[in-house]
Design a protein around this motif. Structure first.
Motif, short mmCIF file in Angstrom:
data_model
loop_
_atom_site.label_atom_id
_atom_site.label_comp_id
_atom_site.label_asym_id
_atom_site.label_seq_id
_atom_site.Cartn_x
_atom_site.Cartn_y
_atom_site.Cartn_z
N ASP A 7 0.80 -1.23 0.00
CA ASP A 7 0.00 0.00 0.00
C ASP A 7 0.83 1.28 0.00
OD1 ASP A 7 -2.27 -1.56 0.01
OD2 ASP A 7 -2.38 -1.60 2.20
N ASN A 9 2.73 4.30 -1.76
CA ASN A 9 2.57 4.98 -3.05
C ASN A 9 3.94 5.31 -3.62
OD1 ASN A 9 -0.27 5.02 -2.93
ND2 ASN A 9 -0.18 6.73 -1.50
N LYS A 31 5.15 -4.02 -7.75
CA LYS A 31 3.76 -4.47 -7.69
C LYS A 31 3.65 -5.79 -6.91
CE LYS A 31 0.51 -2.97 -9.27
NZ LYS A 31 -0.45 -2.03 -8.65
N GLN A 34 3.19 -5.38 -3.51
CA GLN A 34 1.87 -4.78 -3.27
C GLN A 34 1.91 -3.27 -3.08
OE1 GLN A 34 -0.78 -7.09 -0.73
NE2 GLN A 34 0.69 -8.75 -0.80
N ASN A 36 1.43 0.58 -4.52
CA ASN A 36 0.66 1.27 -5.57
C ASN A 36 1.68 2.04 -6.39
OD1 ASN A 36 -1.75 0.51 -4.25
ND2 ASN A 36 -1.47 2.23 -2.84
N ARG A 38 2.64 4.42 -9.71
CA ARG A 38 2.26 5.24 -10.86
C ARG A 38 3.53 5.57 -11.63
NH1 ARG A 38 -1.65 9.15 -7.36
NH2 ARG A 38 -3.63 8.34 -8.10
N SER A 58 1.12 -1.66 -14.11
CA SER A 58 0.80 -0.82 -12.94
C SER A 58 -0.70 -0.76 -12.69
CB SER A 58 1.35 0.60 -13.12
OG SER A 58 0.62 1.28 -14.14
N THR A 60 -2.59 1.46 -13.91
CA THR A 60 -3.04 2.86 -14.00
C THR A 60 -2.46 3.52 -15.25
OG1 THR A 60 -1.18 3.58 -12.66
CG2 THR A 60 -3.25 3.30 -11.49
#
Ligand code: PMT
Length: 400
Positions: A7, A9, A31, A34, A36, A38, A58, A60
């Motif tokens: 989780d 970022n 990834k 785990q 996130n 971008r 990703s 996204t």
């Protein structure tokens, strides 16, 4: 405390260099942890790898411009910067390094980098002469002084044909740096010595006696210690795990080799953690040639190996000494007995004998026993998580 990437970022900046293909693997590893993730790509990066690859991995949309048509997030670079826990730019080209050293913001990535306040890791990758160029080195010094983290490129043969520094480190090494920068540095300044894996005791030139230790538990402890800022030495028996980055790895085979490596390194250690499964016995005589199968039965004689941990317990001065006890029954009684006999500060009782605990598994079931009589049983969990909880307890109980 949660030391994982879960989780978190992470922003991955990708510039136009031949090593951009490695960023795809880096994204996959992030990834897998785990996080996130971008991705922001420069216009030149698009010549090397297509954004679709990063989008698919990703999950996204990739940011390639500040002015994408129909984009509802008009000030996306500011939103992303505010939410980021860490930024990694890999590969970082001479161009982006020059721009951020000079405070320029003329595309999505450089503008975003001006807006972030979280840790930024730059991974320069370019031709050796470009990397060694005075302007480049001046820019890197300036960025380091500004608090950015620079992961030095590796040396080797480069795609352009030159040999020297400039190669992007492997994705696992970059990932390791990302994890470090997200971990508390509560072991900074400490020297930690860890042992891992089995030992092998030869019987003849092609056979040995050993045990199924994979080294996973000890390697997890060494990695966690290194991530938390410790200067870490790992003495490992024969295992097939990847070398942990930035750890001083000493490979040994036999118990006697492990013993001398431990004794040589114990004086400068603040904490010694012995997760290795040392063979208790070695062959009395090692046959000079392969033993032939001429007889239906053979008898081999073994003699006891030195108990390395017990000897360290006898010699120790300032060191915090932590042992492991692999047990199939009476965990507490057996572990506490070993703690007392070997003069330990703490012992990790390890339930072995089931497929998801002890030897070889990724998970483990352990309980901690401390010399002050306190104890703590952990639920079954990943060895990486156990390693961090073990270090948490060592910090709380002995290093504060
Ligand atoms: O490597 P993995 O596959 O991840 O498996 C992890 C593990 C099960 C090997 C590990 O978690 C573990 O329990 N290690 C200790 C195994 C063991 O040898 O336990 P023991 O009870 O026999 O020894 C007690 C302690 O004395 C250990 O810290 C051991 O390193 C040490 N010892 C033992 C014998 C010896 N001759 N010298 C020692 O230093």
């Amino acid at each position: 405390m949660d030391y994982s990437l879960k989780d978190k970022n992470i922003i991955l900046g990708v510039c136009g260099g031949i090593a951009a293909y490695k960023s795809v693997e880096l994204l996959r590893l992030l990834k897998k942890g785990q996080a996130n993730v971008r991705v922001i790509m420069t216009r030149n990066a698009l010549h090397f790898v297509g954004p679709l690859t990063f989008e698919a991995l990703s999950g996204t949309a990739v940011c390639t411009s500040l002015f994408t048509a129909n984009d509802p997030a008009a000030i996306r670079h500011i939103d992303w910067a505010a939410a980021a826990d860490a930024v990694v730019v890999a590969p970082a080209t001479a161009n982006i390094i020059g721009k951020i050293a000079g405070g320029l913001a003329d595309d999505a990535l450089s503008t975003f980098l001006l807006a972030v306040t979280c840790p930024v890791i730059l991974c320069p990758s370019m031709n050796t002469h470009m990397y060694e160029n005075k302007a480049m080195q001046r820019n890197l010094q300036r960025l380091k002084a500004d608090g950015l983290l620079v992961l030095a490129p590796e040396s080797g043969q480069l795609a352009c044909g030159t040999t020297g520094p400039g190669r992007l480190p492997e994705p696992e090494v970059i990932l390791d740096r990302v994890v470090s920068c997200l971990s508390p540095q509560d072991l900074k300044g400490k020297n930690i010595l860890v042992t891992a894996g089995p030992t092998r005791e030869p019987v003849d030139p092609v056979r040995f006696m050993s045990n199924p230790s994979s080294g996973k538990m000890g390697y997890a402890v060494a990695r966690a210690a290194q991530h938390r800022g410790a200067r870490t030495t790992l003495i490992a028996g024969p295992v097939s795990l990847a070398d942990p980055p930035h750890v001083n790895l000493i490979r040994v085979n036999t118990a006697r080799e492990m013993a001398s490596a431990v004794f040589d390194n114990m004086d400068r250690a603040h904490v010694i953690i012995k997760a290795a499964a040392v063979s208790d016995y070695r062959a009395k005589e090692i046959a000079a040639h392969k033993i032939k199968k001429e007889n239906d039965e053979i008898v081999l004689s073994f003699q006891k190996n030195q108990d390395i941990l017990k000897e360290v317990g006898r010699r120790k001065k300032h060191q915090i000494l932590v042992g492991f006890a692999a047990e199939t029954q009476a965990l507490e009684a057996n572990a506490v007995k070993k703690m007392t006999e070997k003069n330990l500060d703490m012992i990790v009782g390890n339930l072995v004998g089931s497929p998801d605990s002890g030897f070889h598994s990724d998970t483990n079931t352990v309980a901690f026993f401390f010399k002050d009589g306190s104890r703590e049983a952990l639920d079954p969990m990943e060895k990486d998580t156990i390693a961090h909880i073990l270090l948490d307890r060592i910090v709380e109980k002995f290093l504060k």
